[in-house]
Write an enzyme that holds these catalytic residues in place. Structure first.
Site, PDB file in Angstrom:
ATOM      1  N   GLY A   1       0.945  -1.472  -0.070  1.00  0.00           N
ATOM      2  CA  GLY A   1       0.399   0.168   0.053  1.00  0.00           C
ATOM      3  C   GLY A   1       0.879   0.864   0.437  1.00  0.00           C
TER       4      GLY A   1
ATOM      5  N   GLY B   1      -0.431   4.877  -0.918  1.00  0.00           N
ATOM      6  CA  GLY B   1      -1.636   5.221  -0.071  1.00  0.00           C
ATOM      7  C   GLY B   1      -1.502   5.916   0.248  1.00  0.00           C
ATOM      8  N   GLN B   2      -2.082   6.729   1.301  1.00  0.00           N
ATOM      9  CA  GLN B   2      -2.750   8.479   1.666  1.00  0.00           C
ATOM     10  C   GLN B   2      -0.979   7.919   3.326  1.00  0.00           C
ATOM     11  OE1 GLN B   2      -4.650   8.768   5.129  1.00  0.00           O
ATOM     12  NE2 GLN B   2      -4.671  10.932   4.689  1.00  0.00           N
TER      13      GLN B   2
ATOM     14  N   ARG C   1      -1.347   0.715  -7.791  1.00  0.00           N
ATOM     15  CA  ARG C   1      -0.855   1.823  -9.030  1.00  0.00           C
ATOM     16  C   ARG C   1       1.036   2.419  -8.899  1.00  0.00           C
ATOM     17  NH1 ARG C   1      -4.659   4.997  -5.601  1.00  0.00           N
ATOM     18  NH2 ARG C   1      -3.164   5.990  -4.099  1.00  0.00           N
TER      19      ARG C   1
ATOM     20  N   ASP D   1      -0.526  -6.731  -6.634  1.00  0.00           N
ATOM     21  CA  ASP D   1      -1.577  -7.306  -5.851  1.00  0.00           C
ATOM     22  C   ASP D   1      -1.329  -8.253  -4.902  1.00  0.00           C
ATOM     23  OD1 ASP D   1      -4.107  -7.594  -4.934  1.00  0.00           O
ATOM     24  OD2 ASP D   1      -5.047  -8.210  -6.747  1.00  0.00           O
TER      25      ASP D   1
ATOM     26  N   TYR E   1     -15.194  -2.959   5.703  1.00  0.00           N
ATOM     27  CA  TYR E   1     -14.133  -2.350   6.261  1.00  0.00           C
ATOM     28  C   TYR E   1     -14.149  -2.901   7.503  1.00  0.00           C
ATOM     29  CZ  TYR E   1      -9.984   1.035   7.407  1.00  0.00           C
ATOM     30  OH  TYR E   1      -8.839   1.400   7.561  1.00  0.00           O
TER      31      TYR E   1
ATOM     32  N   LYS F   1     -11.005  -5.675   9.545  1.00  0.00           N
ATOM     33  CA  LYS F   1     -10.263  -5.519  10.214  1.00  0.00           C
ATOM     34  C   LYS F   1      -9.914  -5.948  11.967  1.00  0.00           C
ATOM     35  CE  LYS F   1      -7.124  -1.485   8.135  1.00  0.00           C
ATOM     36  NZ  LYS F   1      -6.697  -2.679   7.722  1.00  0.00           N
TER      37      LYS F   1
HETATM   38  N1  SER Z   1      -9.656   6.466   7.803  1.00  0.00           N
HETATM   39  C1  SER Z   1     -10.511   5.648   7.734  1.00  0.00           C
HETATM   40  C2  SER Z   1     -12.054   5.202   6.837  1.00  0.00           C
HETATM   41  O1  SER Z   1     -12.683   6.718   7.090  1.00  0.00           O
HETATM   42  C3  SER Z   1     -11.048   4.485   8.676  1.00  0.00           C
HETATM   43  O2  SER Z   1      -9.843   3.734   9.054  1.00  0.00           O
HETATM   44  O3  SER Z   1     -12.460   4.573   6.427  1.00  0.00           O
END
Ligand code: SER
Length: 322
Positions: A7, A10-11, A35, A52, A142, A146
């Site tokens: 990742g 990512g951010q 990406r 991936d 999500y 987790k």
């Molecule tokens: N910032 C994340 C989200 O909004 C939470 O882990 O999905």
């Protein structure tokens, strides 16, 4: 030390990779993403592999070819995207982690960082100063992935002796790579129109309060936890937080620097997700066990965000590409 960051585009990954490369050397840190790296700094500072994590053979090849010993496993589909593509969220978030844990068991990987989330909590969890040990019954895919991830990490640690450490991150605010597909994204998005003198349409109500953290604290927390003496850690995955504010309070803080900044509140499906998450977090276990202490509150974070984005706007590249 040979490190893999999944990742990595990512951010969090795009910034954590650079910090790890500064510490351990550019070539020691393999950035993996699905990406291409958007930032020149990420692309030029060390190796990048396209990956991936749901593809176990591909992940195995990267671990073997690069002699990976430590993994920061950041690859994940976030909460809002996860509601639109729940099957993909399960595949990446759960099967990707399972692949990594299985490969770690068989290879020389000695440490794994696993970012969990406030999304593990749900409507039956106390919403204020949410305790470390509490009800984990999320209503998003999500969150389900987790919680599953936390349990898998516990199992592999106990059963196979892997050193896995995790943090339940709140919403992360940063000025570099924007978040993709999360519920807390409004707290980042709001800054972009603000520096352009434009209004912002916010997708949660003005009184929506969520726990948040500025990127420098997010990165420091991961590094500190990974370096903490294992004997001091009573938990595998720690509650962690820095600040809590409503969308309206964020707008008001921005308005101190950008007078006249206007925000309209038009809640969408993400409101229900936000309403199922805590307003604030009790992170006293992290503070006691490994010395967690955030540096940024709301006012300091807003000053730095506006300064960073204003600099980019002046340079003609406010919106990151990629
Ligand atoms: N910032 C994340 C989200 O909004 C939470 O882990 O999905």
């Amino acid at each position: 030390m040979r490190i893999l960051v999944t990742g990595a585009t990512g951010q969090i990954g795009s910034e954590l990779t650079l910090v790890l490369r500064e510490r351990y050397g550019g070539d020691a840190v393999i950035a993996a993403g699905h990406r291409k790296p958007a930032s020149a700094a990420l692309a030029s500072s060390g190796p990048f592999v396209s990956l991936d994590v749901a593809n176990r053979d591909a992940l195995a090849r990267v671990i073997r070819e690069h002699g990976i010993e430590t993994v920061y496993h950041l690859a994940a589909v976030l909460s809002a995207t996860g509601e639109q593509h729940p099957q993909r969220a399960w595949d990446v978030n759960v099967n990707g982690l399972y692949n990594l844990l299985e490969l770690a068991r068989e290879s020389g990987i000695r440490q794994i960082f696993y970012p969990s989330s406030i999304a593990v909590f749900g409507p039956r969890t106390p919403r204020d100063r949410t305790p470390q040990d509490t009800v984990l019954s999320p209503t998003t895919m999500y969150g389900v992935t987790k919680v599953t991830g936390e349990l898998l990490c516990d199992y592999y640690a106990h059963r196979f002796g892997l050193d896995i450490r995790g943090l339940r991150y709140p919403g992360i605010i940063s000025s570099e790579t924007p978040p993709g597909g999360g519920t807390t994204d409004y707290a980042v998005e709001m800054f972009y129109p603000a520096v352009e003198g434009k209004p912002y349409t916010c997708f949660v109500r003005e009184d929506t309060m969520l726990p948040m953290m500025f990127m420098p604290d997010c990165l420091q927390a991961a590094l500190d936890l990974m370096e903490a003496p294992g004997a001091k850690l009573r938990y595998r995955t720690y509650n962690i937080s820095a600040m809590s504010f409503t969308a309206g309070e964020l707008a008001a803080e921005i308005r101190k620097h950008v007078p006249g900044f206007r925000v309209e509140y038009v809640p969408d499906f993400r409101q229900a997700i936000a309403d199922s998450w805590p307003r604030s977090i009790d992170d006293s276990a992290a503070r006691t066990d490994w010395g967690w202490k955030p540096r940024y509150g709301l006012p300091e974070m807003v000053v730095e965000m506006l300064a960073a984005l204003s600099r980019r706007r002046a340079a003609g590249c406010l919106y990151p590409t990629g």
